[in-house]
Design a protein around this motif. Structure first.
Motif, PDB file in Angstrom:
ATOM      1  N   ARG A 170     -21.923  -2.827  -5.731  1.00  0.00           N
ATOM      2  CA  ARG A 170     -21.668  -2.597  -4.315  1.00  0.00           C
ATOM      3  C   ARG A 170     -22.901  -3.011  -3.518  1.00  0.00           C
ATOM      4  N   TYR A 200     -18.193  -5.223  -1.853  1.00  0.00           N
ATOM      5  CA  TYR A 200     -17.836  -4.858  -3.234  1.00  0.00           C
ATOM      6  C   TYR A 200     -17.609  -6.135  -4.015  1.00  0.00           C
ATOM      7  N   ARG A 218      -8.760   4.290  -3.626  1.00  0.00           N
ATOM      8  CA  ARG A 218      -9.122   3.016  -3.002  1.00  0.00           C
ATOM      9  C   ARG A 218     -10.591   2.681  -3.173  1.00  0.00           C
ATOM     10  N   TYR A 223       0.807  -1.210   0.000  1.00  0.00           N
ATOM     11  CA  TYR A 223       0.000   0.000   0.000  1.00  0.00           C
ATOM     12  C   TYR A 223       0.847   1.270   0.000  1.00  0.00           C
ATOM     13  N   GLY A 277     -13.966  -3.743   1.170  1.00  0.00           N
ATOM     14  CA  GLY A 277     -13.933  -2.299   1.055  1.00  0.00           C
ATOM     15  C   GLY A 277     -12.546  -1.767   0.829  1.00  0.00           C
ATOM     16  N   SER A 278     -12.397  -0.485   0.968  1.00  0.00           N
ATOM     17  CA  SER A 278     -11.173   0.211   0.605  1.00  0.00           C
ATOM     18  C   SER A 278      -9.931  -0.445   1.182  1.00  0.00           C
ATOM     19  N   ALA A 279      -8.998  -0.680   0.307  1.00  0.00           N
ATOM     20  CA  ALA A 279      -7.708  -1.244   0.657  1.00  0.00           C
ATOM     21  C   ALA A 279      -7.787  -2.670   1.192  1.00  0.00           C
ATOM     22  N   SER A 280      -8.938  -3.309   1.082  1.00  0.00           N
ATOM     23  CA  SER A 280      -9.023  -4.713   1.486  1.00  0.00           C
ATOM     24  C   SER A 280      -8.604  -5.610   0.338  1.00  0.00           C
ATOM     25  N   LEU A 328     -11.946  -5.874 -15.949  1.00  0.00           N
ATOM     26  CA  LEU A 328     -13.197  -5.617 -15.250  1.00  0.00           C
ATOM     27  C   LEU A 328     -14.312  -5.367 -16.254  1.00  0.00           C
ATOM     28  N   ILE A 338      -8.966  -8.387  -2.405  1.00  0.00           N
ATOM     29  CA  ILE A 338     -10.050  -8.916  -3.215  1.00  0.00           C
ATOM     30  C   ILE A 338      -9.861 -10.423  -3.299  1.00  0.00           C
ATOM     31  N   TYR A 382     -14.664 -10.076 -13.601  1.00  0.00           N
ATOM     32  CA  TYR A 382     -13.619  -9.907 -14.597  1.00  0.00           C
ATOM     33  C   TYR A 382     -13.804 -10.920 -15.718  1.00  0.00           C
ATOM     34  N   ASP A 428     -11.527   0.260  -4.684  1.00  0.00           N
ATOM     35  CA  ASP A 428     -11.524  -1.196  -4.702  1.00  0.00           C
ATOM     36  C   ASP A 428     -11.277  -1.850  -6.048  1.00  0.00           C
TER      37      ASP A 428
END
Lengths: 113, 112
Positions: B51, B32, A98, A50, B95-98, B46, B100, B36, A100
């Motif tokens: 969401r 989310y 971010r 990150y 979510g953000s920065a998690s 993608l 996938i 693909y 996602d």
């Protein structure tokens, strides 16, 4: 559009060699990822980052390491390549806000003999 | 740990018919869900995402539905065409920065 490049499309190495796979993105994106893709197993996360000098293990980090000295470059290192590391390696990036969505580079097909 | 299961692994449909690919996820915090498409020899791209605040999203011949209660989501392709032949991956994220988490993929073939 963001351009993501990977060092080689095809690579052949011998067992025991040290292998470097490079991924470079031309925008100032923070989040970068390395996956390997094998038939029937989908996409498996090896490592991700990150920020510069930051790294986190993914689901299958064994046998791999990474380097992130500059924001635009994320390198995957196979310290001592083995035949079970023969695979397609995909680098991915995620937009800085971010939201996602991840976008993939063209991939490197590595064969270890 | 988090898991995404995808079915079927292979799917063959007649050109012009519809195709449906289904996925289930284990982590109820996932919010989310991207899909693909990977053509032979190319990178995953993608094609649509959804969401958790909506139940359905459509983009021309492609639609995705989400059932949060049952923790499953599906990709629907209508009026299939030869260029729809590819491997499709579903995925889920919290979510953000998690991370996938990807499903194992579905190889879709369109019969002429």
């Amino acid at each position: 559009d963001v351009k993501v490049t990977q060092s080689s499309r095809y690579l052949v190495k011998r067992t025991g060699e040290k292998v470097f796979l490079e991924c470079v993105q031309d925008m100032d994106h923070e989040n970068m990822f390395w996956y390997r893709q094998d038939p029937g197993l989908g996409l498996r996360l090896i490592y991700f980052s990150y920020d510069v000098k930051m790294k986190e293990k993914g689901d299958i980090p064994e046998g791999y390491s990474v380097s992130r000295e500059k924001k635009e470059r994320f390198s995957l290192i196979l310290e001592s390549a083995s035949t079970n590391q023969t695979s397609m390696y995909l680098c991915a990036w995620q937009r800085q806000d971010r939201t996602d969505t991840q976008y993939f580079g063209p991939g490197t097909r590595l064969t270890v003999l | 740990g988090e898991n995404v299961e995808q079915h079927p692994s292979t799917l063959s449909v007649q050109e012009g018919d519809s195709a449906v690919i289904k996925c289930t996820y284990s982590d109820s915090a996932s919010n989310y869900f991207p899909w693909y498409k990977q053509e032979l020899g190319k990178r995953p791209q993608l094609i649509i995402d959804i969401r958790s605040n909506v139940g359905e999203k459509k983009d021309q011949r492609i639609a995705v539905t989400l059932n949060k209660t049952a923790k499953h989501f599906s990709l629907h392709i209508t009026e299939t065409q030869p260029e729809d032949s590819a491997v499709y991956f579903c995925a889920a994220s919290k979510g953000s920065a998690s991370k996938i988490i990807f499903g194992s993929g579905t190889r879709l073939s369109i019969r002429p």
